[in-house]
Design a protein around this motif. Structure first.
Motif, PDB file in Angstrom:
ATOM      1  N   ARG A  28       0.843  -1.211   0.000  1.00  0.00           N
ATOM      2  CA  ARG A  28       0.000   0.000   0.000  1.00  0.00           C
ATOM      3  C   ARG A  28       0.873   1.255   0.000  1.00  0.00           C
ATOM      4  NH1 ARG A  28      -3.359  -3.539   2.827  1.00  0.00           N
ATOM      5  NH2 ARG A  28      -5.460  -3.614   1.954  1.00  0.00           N
ATOM      6  N   GLU A  42      -2.850   3.192 -10.275  1.00  0.00           N
ATOM      7  CA  GLU A  42      -3.197   1.848  -9.819  1.00  0.00           C
ATOM      8  C   GLU A  42      -4.318   1.321 -10.698  1.00  0.00           C
ATOM      9  OE1 GLU A  42      -5.083  -0.472  -5.997  1.00  0.00           O
ATOM     10  OE2 GLU A  42      -3.907   1.340  -5.615  1.00  0.00           O
ATOM     11  N   ARG A  45      -6.107  -4.407  -7.881  1.00  0.00           N
ATOM     12  CA  ARG A  45      -5.565  -4.836  -6.586  1.00  0.00           C
ATOM     13  C   ARG A  45      -6.387  -5.993  -6.038  1.00  0.00           C
ATOM     14  NH1 ARG A  45      -4.736  -1.009  -1.336  1.00  0.00           N
ATOM     15  NH2 ARG A  45      -3.856   0.292  -2.960  1.00  0.00           N
ATOM     16  N   VAL A  53      -1.450  -6.768   0.609  1.00  0.00           N
ATOM     17  CA  VAL A  53      -1.814  -6.833  -0.807  1.00  0.00           C
ATOM     18  C   VAL A  53      -1.205  -8.090  -1.401  1.00  0.00           C
ATOM     19  CG1 VAL A  53      -1.610  -5.698  -3.054  1.00  0.00           C
ATOM     20  CG2 VAL A  53      -1.945  -4.317  -0.989  1.00  0.00           C
ATOM     21  N   ALA A  56      -1.110  -6.543  -7.008  1.00  0.00           N
ATOM     22  CA  ALA A  56      -1.577  -5.267  -7.543  1.00  0.00           C
ATOM     23  C   ALA A  56      -0.867  -5.021  -8.860  1.00  0.00           C
ATOM     24  CB  ALA A  56      -1.301  -4.124  -6.575  1.00  0.00           C
TER      25      ALA A  56
END
Length: 161
Positions: A28, A42, A45, A53, A56
């Protein structure tokens, strides 16, 4: 995430590339840094069930980069490691062409990137900056200045010593 395909089983965004997939200790925070420093977007995700995560995808310039937390249980099962877990080193450097390497370098440094080589016109015809991100990954951003023939490239390299 819908993708059009031009070839059998290959989404357009991956058609002409090897897609780097980096592991970090805080995905993140890394995504936020890449957004602020490199203008990343982005795209996708998947959060890990236990937090963090799992996977992503971001776009930097026109290049796709995959990333995830090295500390998630799923990553640990695959023996993925972040640069910090490797003692701060990395065996991969990510190269991305951008329209204005000087502006990117200034933005990245303000966001916390370490400048290892300031923007420099290089013998190969590109203006280049080398950066290290807070996760420990190495980045080379380039702005193409001129096409250089192989013979001229060799001459310039020899002249540089």
């Amino acid at each position: 995430m819908a993708e059009h395909t031009t070839g059998v089983g290959i989404p357009d965004r991956y058609r002409f590339a090897v897609i780097p997939h980096i592991m970090v200790d805080d995905a993140r925070a890394a995504i936020d840094f890449y957004r602020r420093a490199f203008g990343a977007r982005e795209d996708f995700r998947i959060d890990a069930p236990g937090g963090g995560v799992l996977h992503a995808e971001i776009t930097v310039g026109s290049s796709v980069l995959m990333l995830g937390d090295a500390s998630t249980q799923e990553a640990e099962a695959g023996a993925f490691a972040s640069p910090a877990a490797l003692g701060g080193g990395t065996s991969v450097t990510l190269h991305v062409f951008v329209p204005d390497v000087d502006a990117l370098a200034e933005r990245a440094q303000a966001a916390g990137a370490e400048v290892l080589q300031p923007p420099t016109d290089m013998f190969h015809g590109d203006r280049t900056v080398i950066l290290k991100d807070p996760s420990g990954h190495m980045w080379v951003f380039l702005t193409h200045l001129e096409d250089v023939s192989e013979a001229e490239l060799r001459r310039r390299l020899a002249a540089a010593g």
